[in-house]
Scaffold this active site. Structure first.
Site, PDB file in Angstrom:
ATOM      1  N   GLY A 149       2.696  -1.261   4.299  1.00 28.42           N
ATOM      2  CA  GLY A 149       2.693   0.156   3.963  1.00 28.42           C
ATOM      3  C   GLY A 149       4.101   0.654   3.694  1.00 28.42           C
ATOM      4  O   GLY A 149       4.655   0.468   2.613  1.00 28.42           O
ATOM      5  N   SER A 188       3.320  -2.335  10.293  1.00 26.47           N
ATOM      6  CA  SER A 188       4.765  -2.379  10.537  1.00 26.47           C
ATOM      7  C   SER A 188       5.401  -3.718  10.182  1.00 26.47           C
ATOM      8  O   SER A 188       6.305  -4.195  10.879  1.00 26.47           O
ATOM      9  CB  SER A 188       5.071  -2.002  11.991  1.00 26.47           C
ATOM     10  OG  SER A 188       4.740  -0.651  12.218  1.00 26.47           O
ATOM     11  N   GLU A 193      -7.007   4.631   7.718  1.00 27.00           N
ATOM     12  CA  GLU A 193      -6.748   6.042   7.378  1.00 27.00           C
ATOM     13  C   GLU A 193      -7.935   6.645   6.637  1.00 27.00           C
ATOM     14  O   GLU A 193      -8.236   7.828   6.795  1.00 27.00           O
ATOM     15  CB  GLU A 193      -5.440   6.152   6.575  1.00 27.00           C
ATOM     16  CG  GLU A 193      -4.235   5.926   7.488  1.00 27.00           C
ATOM     17  CD  GLU A 193      -2.980   5.440   6.789  1.00 27.00           C
ATOM     18  OE1 GLU A 193      -2.912   5.460   5.550  1.00 27.00           O
ATOM     19  OE2 GLU A 193      -2.067   5.003   7.512  1.00 27.00           O
ATOM     20  N   ASN A 227       0.864  -1.184   0.000  1.00 29.83           N
ATOM     21  CA  ASN A 227       0.000   0.000   0.000  1.00 29.83           C
ATOM     22  C   ASN A 227       0.900   1.234   0.000  1.00 29.83           C
ATOM     23  O   ASN A 227       1.467   1.586   1.028  1.00 29.83           O
ATOM     24  CB  ASN A 227      -0.885  -0.030   1.260  1.00 29.83           C
ATOM     25  CG  ASN A 227      -1.705   1.232   1.413  1.00 29.83           C
ATOM     26  OD1 ASN A 227      -1.798   2.040   0.495  1.00 29.83           O
ATOM     27  ND2 ASN A 227      -2.315   1.388   2.588  1.00 29.83           N
ATOM     28  N   TRP A 228       1.003   1.851  -1.160  1.00 31.08           N
ATOM     29  CA  TRP A 228       1.892   3.020  -1.279  1.00 31.08           C
ATOM     30  C   TRP A 228       1.298   4.262  -0.624  1.00 31.08           C
ATOM     31  O   TRP A 228       1.971   5.271  -0.505  1.00 31.08           O
ATOM     32  CB  TRP A 228       2.170   3.306  -2.755  1.00 31.08           C
ATOM     33  CG  TRP A 228       3.249   2.462  -3.351  1.00 31.08           C
ATOM     34  CD1 TRP A 228       3.686   1.243  -2.936  1.00 31.08           C
ATOM     35  CD2 TRP A 228       4.047   2.792  -4.492  1.00 31.08           C
ATOM     36  NE1 TRP A 228       4.694   0.786  -3.738  1.00 31.08           N
ATOM     37  CE2 TRP A 228       4.929   1.717  -4.708  1.00 31.08           C
ATOM     38  CE3 TRP A 228       4.089   3.872  -5.367  1.00 31.08           C
ATOM     39  CZ2 TRP A 228       5.859   1.701  -5.746  1.00 31.08           C
ATOM     40  CZ3 TRP A 228       5.000   3.864  -6.406  1.00 31.08           C
ATOM     41  CH2 TRP A 228       5.885   2.795  -6.591  1.00 31.08           C
ATOM     42  N   LYS A 229       0.018   4.210  -0.276  1.00 31.96           N
ATOM     43  CA  LYS A 229      -0.653   5.400   0.278  1.00 31.96           C
ATOM     44  C   LYS A 229      -0.419   6.593  -0.668  1.00 31.96           C
ATOM     45  O   LYS A 229      -0.383   6.398  -1.878  1.00 31.96           O
ATOM     46  CB  LYS A 229      -0.166   5.670   1.700  1.00 31.96           C
ATOM     47  CG  LYS A 229      -0.206   4.420   2.571  1.00 31.96           C
ATOM     48  CD  LYS A 229      -0.011   4.699   4.020  1.00 31.96           C
ATOM     49  CE  LYS A 229       0.062   3.389   4.774  1.00 31.96           C
ATOM     50  NZ  LYS A 229      -0.019   3.562   6.206  1.00 31.96           N
ATOM     51  N   HIS A 236      -9.621   1.018   4.821  1.00 27.62           N
ATOM     52  CA  HIS A 236      -8.363   1.235   5.547  1.00 27.62           C
ATOM     53  C   HIS A 236      -8.623   2.218   6.688  1.00 27.62           C
ATOM     54  O   HIS A 236      -9.406   3.153   6.545  1.00 27.62           O
ATOM     55  CB  HIS A 236      -7.303   1.779   4.580  1.00 27.62           C
ATOM     56  CG  HIS A 236      -5.931   1.785   5.163  1.00 27.62           C
ATOM     57  ND1 HIS A 236      -5.523   2.715   6.089  1.00 27.62           N
ATOM     58  CD2 HIS A 236      -4.876   0.949   4.979  1.00 27.62           C
ATOM     59  CE1 HIS A 236      -4.273   2.468   6.437  1.00 27.62           C
ATOM     60  NE2 HIS A 236      -3.857   1.392   5.783  1.00 27.62           N
ATOM     61  N   GLU A 263      -5.414  -5.026  10.587  1.00 27.95           N
ATOM     62  CA  GLU A 263      -4.389  -3.998  10.766  1.00 27.95           C
ATOM     63  C   GLU A 263      -4.656  -3.222  12.052  1.00 27.95           C
ATOM     64  O   GLU A 263      -5.443  -2.258  12.036  1.00 27.95           O
ATOM     65  CB  GLU A 263      -4.427  -3.011   9.593  1.00 27.95           C
ATOM     66  CG  GLU A 263      -4.126  -3.632   8.257  1.00 27.95           C
ATOM     67  CD  GLU A 263      -3.548  -2.606   7.295  1.00 27.95           C
ATOM     68  OE1 GLU A 263      -2.439  -2.841   6.811  1.00 27.95           O
ATOM     69  OE2 GLU A 263      -4.186  -1.579   7.059  1.00 27.95           O
ATOM     70  N   GLY A 288       2.547   2.096  10.754  1.00 27.82           N
ATOM     71  CA  GLY A 288       3.546   3.154  10.616  1.00 27.82           C
ATOM     72  C   GLY A 288       4.301   3.480  11.893  1.00 27.82           C
ATOM     73  O   GLY A 288       5.011   4.480  11.957  1.00 27.82           O
TER      74      GLY A 288
HETATM   75  C1  PEP Z   1      -0.907   0.120   6.128  1.00 32.38           C
HETATM   76  O1  PEP Z   1      -1.156   1.292   6.322  1.00 32.38           O
HETATM   77  O2  PEP Z   1      -1.652  -0.574   5.428  1.00 32.38           O
HETATM   78  C2  PEP Z   1       0.294  -0.420   6.740  1.00 32.38           C
HETATM   79  C3  PEP Z   1       0.317  -1.687   6.996  1.00 32.38           C
HETATM   80  O3  PEP Z   1       1.316   0.479   7.020  1.00 32.38           O
HETATM   81  P1  PEP Z   1       2.767   0.138   7.642  1.00 32.38           P
HETATM   82  O4  PEP Z   1       3.250  -1.149   7.031  1.00 32.38           O
HETATM   83  O5  PEP Z   1       3.600   1.313   7.274  1.00 32.38           O
HETATM   84  O6  PEP Z   1       2.554  -0.012   9.111  1.00 32.38           O
END
Ligand code: PEP
Length: 255
Positions: free
Chosen positions: A224, A203, A93, A8-10, A91, A158, A164
């Site tokens: 992410g 993470s 976010e 997920n590049w966001k 998600h 998640e 993050g």
């Molecule tokens: C995400 O936002 O989907 C995610 C898993 O982020 P990260 O790996 O940076 O925690």
């Protein structure tokens, strides 16, 4: 079933990143299905760069309606036309930044399925909810209300406090909540719930991926930050357990 490792590049990435990243995704055969989910404008360029590759393309959201007066939104059918085959929905976010409710997510899942996309539906608790011992209850409730009848796709667990932050739940906690999610899926979708892949996200890094991906009921990862670096993303994918060899038919053994 092969694990799914989805990046997920966001709101990150540039047109100039596509060529090298797509080449990396296509370079080595992986024991998993790789999916990259870049921002909308990069989808068509990625689709062209991934032609002939086994890697798949996903989007990060879609609208619940097929078309109409929804400034700034994108329909599921247009994502499919741009080359996406997956879409991340619900998600945390988007739930936080755009006030998306479980009902909104369920409507988007229906739109995605109607357009032939495979939804990756996210769920996960806040730190306060986990500290209060409510993580399983929260996740159960999110899934019950975010997955419409006829759901076919993937679920991503998640924990919001792990996204993050560099923190992850213990492997025992991940295993416990994935088992609870499996129970919800089987109860809600008796015909398909046992086979729905459940990804872990939050993470995931090259250093912790092998342990997380080996846990029971973990069918892959939603990644992410670490997906922005192709070497890290491929290292995570390479640490997934290989899919079990297909069963040999009894007739083949007899001959
Ligand atoms: C995400 O936002 O989907 C995610 C898993 O982020 P990260 O790996 O940076 O925690």
């Amino acid at each position: 079933m092969r694990q799914v490792i989805a990046g997920n590049w966001k709101m990150n990435g540039k047109f100039s990143d596509i060529a090298a990243y797509a080449a990396g995704l296509s370079a080595a055969p992986m024991p998993v299905t790789l999916v990259v989910c870049p921002p909308f404008p990069l989808l068509a360029g990625f689709a062209a760069a991934l032609k002939g590759s086994e890697a798949a393309l996903g989007a990060q959201d879609c609208h619940a309606n097929a078309s109409g007066a929804h400034t700034g939104d994108v329909s599921a059918s247009l994502l499919a036309e741009a080359g996406a085959s997956y879409v991340i929905l619900g998600h945390s976010e988007r739930r936080a930044d755009h006030g998306e409710t479980n009902a909104d997510v369920a409507a988007k899942v229906e739109a995605a399925l109607a357009a032939g996309l495979i939804p990756i539906v996210c769920c996960g608790e806040t730190e306060a909810e986990r500290d209060a011992g409510e993580a399983e209850h929260v996740v159960r409730s999110q899934l019950t209300h975010s997955l419409p009848p006829g759901f076919a796709g993937l679920v991503a667990y998640e924990p919001i406090w792990a996204i993050g932050t560099g923190r992850t739940p213990s492997e025992a906690d991940v295993a416990a909540i994935h088992a609870a999610i499996r129970a919800v899926l089987v109860a809600q979708f008796p015909a398909s719930g046992a086979a729905t892949p459940i990804l872990y996200g939050g993470s995931v890094k090259p250093g912790n991926a092998a342990g997380l991906l080996a846990l029971p009921e973990v069918g892959g990862a939603l990644v992410g930050g670490a997906s922005l670096n192709i070497a890290d993303f491929l290292a995570i994918a390479a640490s997934a357990p290989a899919a079990p060899a297909p069963a040999i038919a009894a007739s083949a053994l007899a001959s």
